[in-house]
Design a protein around this motif. Sequence first.
Motif, PDB file in Angstrom:
ATOM      1  N   GLY A 196       9.768  -0.664  -0.728  1.00 54.26           N
ATOM      2  CA  GLY A 196      11.217  -0.644  -0.891  1.00 54.26           C
ATOM      3  C   GLY A 196      11.850  -2.013  -0.862  1.00 54.26           C
ATOM      4  N   THR A 197      11.003  -3.075  -0.863  1.00 50.55           N
ATOM      5  CA  THR A 197      11.519  -4.444  -0.876  1.00 50.55           C
ATOM      6  C   THR A 197      11.083  -5.161  -2.156  1.00 50.55           C
ATOM      7  OG1 THR A 197       9.581  -5.314   0.309  1.00 50.55           O
ATOM      8  CG2 THR A 197      11.436  -4.552   1.632  1.00 50.55           C
ATOM      9  N   ARG A 198      11.647  -6.330  -2.387  1.00 48.01           N
ATOM     10  CA  ARG A 198      11.448  -7.064  -3.642  1.00 48.01           C
ATOM     11  C   ARG A 198       9.981  -7.355  -3.936  1.00 48.01           C
ATOM     12  NH1 ARG A 198      10.784 -12.277  -4.744  1.00 48.01           N
ATOM     13  NH2 ARG A 198      11.184 -12.850  -2.560  1.00 48.01           N
ATOM     14  N   LEU A 199       9.178  -7.632  -2.906  1.00 47.29           N
ATOM     15  CA  LEU A 199       7.780  -7.993  -3.116  1.00 47.29           C
ATOM     16  C   LEU A 199       6.876  -6.790  -3.361  1.00 47.29           C
ATOM     17  CD1 LEU A 199       7.280 -10.758  -0.384  1.00 47.29           C
ATOM     18  CD2 LEU A 199       7.394 -11.081  -2.861  1.00 47.29           C
ATOM     19  N   ALA A 200       7.399  -5.598  -3.157  1.00 49.09           N
ATOM     20  CA  ALA A 200       6.563  -4.398  -3.246  1.00 49.09           C
ATOM     21  C   ALA A 200       6.091  -4.129  -4.674  1.00 49.09           C
ATOM     22  CB  ALA A 200       7.330  -3.185  -2.720  1.00 49.09           C
ATOM     23  N   GLY A 201       4.868  -3.608  -4.773  1.00 51.02           N
ATOM     24  CA  GLY A 201       4.301  -3.176  -6.050  1.00 51.02           C
ATOM     25  C   GLY A 201       3.488  -1.920  -5.800  1.00 51.02           C
ATOM     26  N   ALA A 202       2.801  -1.458  -6.821  1.00 52.15           N
ATOM     27  CA  ALA A 202       1.990  -0.250  -6.675  1.00 52.15           C
ATOM     28  C   ALA A 202       0.926  -0.427  -5.601  1.00 52.15           C
ATOM     29  CB  ALA A 202       1.344   0.099  -8.015  1.00 52.15           C
ATOM     30  N   VAL A 203       0.327  -1.617  -5.531  1.00 55.54           N
ATOM     31  CA  VAL A 203      -0.711  -1.859  -4.527  1.00 55.54           C
ATOM     32  C   VAL A 203      -0.119  -1.848  -3.117  1.00 55.54           C
ATOM     33  CG1 VAL A 203      -0.551  -4.392  -4.540  1.00 55.54           C
ATOM     34  CG2 VAL A 203      -2.731  -3.293  -4.010  1.00 55.54           C
ATOM     35  N   THR A 204       1.147  -2.255  -2.975  1.00 57.59           N
ATOM     36  CA  THR A 204       1.825  -2.216  -1.680  1.00 57.59           C
ATOM     37  C   THR A 204       1.919  -0.783  -1.172  1.00 57.59           C
ATOM     38  OG1 THR A 204       3.213  -4.031  -2.490  1.00 57.59           O
ATOM     39  CG2 THR A 204       3.856  -2.998  -0.414  1.00 57.59           C
ATOM     40  N   VAL A 205       2.311   0.122  -2.071  1.00 56.41           N
ATOM     41  CA  VAL A 205       2.431   1.536  -1.706  1.00 56.41           C
ATOM     42  C   VAL A 205       1.073   2.103  -1.307  1.00 56.41           C
ATOM     43  CG1 VAL A 205       3.159   3.829  -2.483  1.00 56.41           C
ATOM     44  CG2 VAL A 205       4.408   1.809  -3.248  1.00 56.41           C
ATOM     45  N   ALA A 206       0.048   1.744  -2.078  1.00 51.39           N
ATOM     46  CA  ALA A 206      -1.303   2.242  -1.796  1.00 51.39           C
ATOM     47  C   ALA A 206      -1.799   1.752  -0.441  1.00 51.39           C
ATOM     48  CB  ALA A 206      -2.260   1.811  -2.896  1.00 51.39           C
ATOM     49  N   VAL A 207      -1.608   0.462  -0.165  1.00 52.26           N
ATOM     50  CA  VAL A 207      -2.025  -0.092   1.123  1.00 52.26           C
ATOM     51  C   VAL A 207      -1.283   0.598   2.257  1.00 52.26           C
ATOM     52  CG1 VAL A 207      -1.895  -2.151   2.582  1.00 52.26           C
ATOM     53  CG2 VAL A 207      -2.788  -2.337   0.274  1.00 52.26           C
ATOM     54  N   ASN A 208       0.025   0.806   2.082  1.00 55.51           N
ATOM     55  CA  ASN A 208       0.822   1.463   3.109  1.00 55.51           C
ATOM     56  C   ASN A 208       0.381   2.897   3.354  1.00 55.51           C
ATOM     57  OD1 ASN A 208       3.624   3.015   3.925  1.00 55.51           O
ATOM     58  ND2 ASN A 208       3.552   0.915   4.687  1.00 55.51           N
ATOM     59  N   TYR A 209      -0.105   3.548   2.325  1.00 56.07           N
ATOM     60  CA  TYR A 209      -0.578   4.927   2.452  1.00 56.07           C
ATOM     61  C   TYR A 209      -1.852   4.986   3.307  1.00 56.07           C
ATOM     62  CZ  TYR A 209      -2.515   9.473   1.094  1.00 56.07           C
ATOM     63  OH  TYR A 209      -3.051  10.742   1.116  1.00 56.07           O
ATOM     64  N   TYR A 210      -2.751   4.051   3.078  1.00 53.20           N
ATOM     65  CA  TYR A 210      -4.054   4.087   3.745  1.00 53.20           C
ATOM     66  C   TYR A 210      -4.106   3.325   5.068  1.00 53.20           C
ATOM     67  CZ  TYR A 210      -6.140   5.964  -0.556  1.00 53.20           C
ATOM     68  OH  TYR A 210      -6.459   6.750  -1.633  1.00 53.20           O
ATOM     69  N   ALA A 211      -3.213   2.350   5.254  1.00 55.17           N
ATOM     70  CA  ALA A 211      -3.372   1.462   6.410  1.00 55.17           C
ATOM     71  C   ALA A 211      -2.051   0.881   6.893  1.00 55.17           C
ATOM     72  CB  ALA A 211      -4.316   0.315   6.030  1.00 55.17           C
ATOM     73  N   GLU A 212      -2.104   0.321   8.098  1.00 57.39           N
ATOM     74  CA  GLU A 212      -1.000  -0.483   8.621  1.00 57.39           C
ATOM     75  C   GLU A 212      -1.378  -1.936   8.390  1.00 57.39           C
ATOM     76  OE1 GLU A 212       0.299   0.563  12.617  1.00 57.39           O
ATOM     77  OE2 GLU A 212      -0.725   2.485  12.408  1.00 57.39           O
ATOM     78  N   SER A 213      -0.481  -2.696   7.784  1.00 55.67           N
ATOM     79  CA  SER A 213      -0.825  -4.051   7.362  1.00 55.67           C
ATOM     80  C   SER A 213       0.017  -5.100   8.079  1.00 55.67           C
ATOM     81  CB  SER A 213      -0.620  -4.191   5.850  1.00 55.67           C
ATOM     82  OG  SER A 213       0.752  -3.991   5.510  1.00 55.67           O
ATOM     83  N   GLU A 214      -0.579  -6.292   8.214  1.00 62.01           N
ATOM     84  CA  GLU A 214       0.159  -7.422   8.781  1.00 62.01           C
ATOM     85  C   GLU A 214      -0.493  -8.729   8.348  1.00 62.01           C
ATOM     86  OE1 GLU A 214      -0.148  -8.131  13.013  1.00 62.01           O
ATOM     87  OE2 GLU A 214      -1.940  -6.867  13.143  1.00 62.01           O
ATOM     88  N   ILE A 215       0.329  -9.766   8.234  1.00 58.53           N
ATOM     89  CA  ILE A 215      -0.179 -11.116   7.967  1.00 58.53           C
ATOM     90  C   ILE A 215      -0.447 -11.777   9.307  1.00 58.53           C
ATOM     91  CG2 ILE A 215       0.385 -13.403   7.056  1.00 58.53           C
ATOM     92  CD1 ILE A 215       2.035 -12.041   4.891  1.00 58.53           C
ATOM     93  N   LEU A 216      -1.675 -12.249   9.518  1.00 60.26           N
ATOM     94  CA  LEU A 216      -2.052 -12.848  10.797  1.00 60.26           C
ATOM     95  C   LEU A 216      -1.693 -14.331  10.859  1.00 60.26           C
ATOM     96  CD1 LEU A 216      -5.531 -11.171  11.467  1.00 60.26           C
ATOM     97  CD2 LEU A 216      -3.285 -10.509  12.337  1.00 60.26           C
TER      98      LEU A 216
END
Length: 282
Positions: A165-185
């Motif tokens: 739902g943000t400017r950087l989001a793409g199809a892969v963003t949705v897929a990652v969000n579906y399968y996992a919780e993500s963060e930049i370390l």
Amino acid sequence: MNLYDINTIKKVMSRHGFTFSKALGQNFIIDPDVCPRMADSLESDGSIGVIEIGTGVGVLTKELCRVAKKVVALELDKRLLPVLEETLGEFDNFEVVNADVLSVDLKSLIAEKFSDCSCVKVCANLPYYITSPVIMTLLESNLPIDEIVVMVQKEAGERLCADVGTRLAGAVTVAVNYYAESEILFSVDRTCFMPSPKVDSVVIRLKLRKEKPFKIENEKKFFTVVKCAFSQRRKTALNSISNTMGVEKSKIVQAFDKLEIEPNIRAEKLTMEDFINISNLL
């Protein structure tokens, strides 16, 4: 052996007649702080198994051997095998498999190699050109892995870990969000590599969801909607879905209207709930 020393690496490579392959995206880490941070981020008690994808000369591998019970590295470039025998010969908890991660049977490999480990994690410095295919293979294959910690190109990492739902989001963003919780370390400057790439990197963590908090009636239809919505980013999500999904525009208009979604909204503004509701209605 100090694998962070440029001269040491050059001598090892020279002994084995090894040269960098641009086609395989080979950039080896020479900064002494990056790999220990990646390995320590796995929060290991010494009983975990780790899959590494692409070893280079073994800089990250060496740190993984320090924290894991067993490390199995998938290395496509067979020219590196004799190099690794020299750089990692001291470790008895390391094994290299000359294979392509995108074609190897990962379920069988995990069952065979990590039966005595408490859990399995993936940690790697991924070549930029296969970042998305590798991550999606790991996420979609229903593998018994807990988390994925990988270094990727900064732009790719920001997209993978963006909020839906943000400017950087793409199809892969949705897929990652579906399968996992993500963060930049953390971030990794381009000068930390040899040869130095033209872009900076980030290390990201994807914690796989054991139970998905989404009520999706048809997973295949959901991902079709997501892919079609982002397929024509300059168009509205409604028109993009209509143009590429093969569904009458009137039905999509009705769905948007029923869900009170603005008809001129673009795909990157749609939330996870929006995508789920659209796919369920269609």
